[in-house]
Design a protein around this motif. Structure first.
Motif, short mmCIF file in Angstrom:
data_model
loop_
_atom_site.label_atom_id
_atom_site.label_comp_id
_atom_site.label_asym_id
_atom_site.label_seq_id
_atom_site.Cartn_x
_atom_site.Cartn_y
_atom_site.Cartn_z
N SER A 1 41.64 0.68 57.53
CA SER A 1 40.86 1.92 57.40
C SER A 1 40.31 2.42 58.73
N ILE A 2 40.46 1.63 59.77
CA ILE A 2 40.01 2.07 61.09
C ILE A 2 40.87 3.24 61.58
N ALA A 3 42.12 3.29 61.15
CA ALA A 3 43.02 4.39 61.52
C ALA A 3 42.60 5.66 60.79
N ASN A 4 43.07 6.79 61.29
CA ASN A 4 42.80 8.07 60.62
C ASN A 4 43.77 8.23 59.46
N LEU A 5 43.27 8.06 58.26
CA LEU A 5 44.09 8.12 57.05
C LEU A 5 43.56 9.22 56.14
N PRO A 6 44.36 9.64 55.16
CA PRO A 6 43.89 10.68 54.23
C PRO A 6 42.69 10.20 53.41
N ILE A 7 41.91 11.14 52.92
CA ILE A 7 40.68 10.83 52.18
C ILE A 7 40.97 10.00 50.93
N GLY A 8 42.14 10.17 50.34
CA GLY A 8 42.50 9.40 49.16
C GLY A 8 42.52 7.90 49.42
N TYR A 9 42.91 7.51 50.64
CA TYR A 9 42.92 6.09 51.00
C TYR A 9 41.51 5.51 50.96
#
Length: 96
Positions: free
Chosen positions: A15-23
């Motif tokens: 989750s440290i990476a920039n992921l979509p809000i759904g993640y």
């Protein structure tokens, strides 16, 4: 049990990476389930360190009444610390 803890730890580090809000919604659900699982397994009629820590984690990550920090830089250290706690707990589990 160890598998659940390691999955939670890995997902938190991811989750440290920039992921979509759904993640992040998915992450809240999984981490809350993992924390509640620890609470249920650890409870033996008295409070201990792990009950308190994972109780706070369950409150912080719960998807029903979410806690929002509007800045990702606040969540990154929290995610790392919680991932480490899940990792430590997985190492301290005793085999039956």
């Amino acid at each position: 049990m160890k598998t659940i803890l390691l999955i939670c730890s890995g997902l938190l580090l991811l989750s440290i990476a920039n992921l979509p809000i759904g993640y992040y919604t998915f992450l809240r659900i999984i981490v809350t389930i993992g924390a509640v699982t620890i609470i249920v397994k650890e409870y033996q009629g008295e409070l201990n360190f792990w009950l308190i820590v994972f109780g706070l984690i369950a409150i912080l990550f719960n998807p029903i009444i979410p806690v929002y920090f509007n800045n990702k830089s606040v969540w990154v250290p929290i995610d790392i610390i919680v991932a480490i706690l899940f990792g430590i707990k997985s190492l301290t589990l005793k085999r039956k």
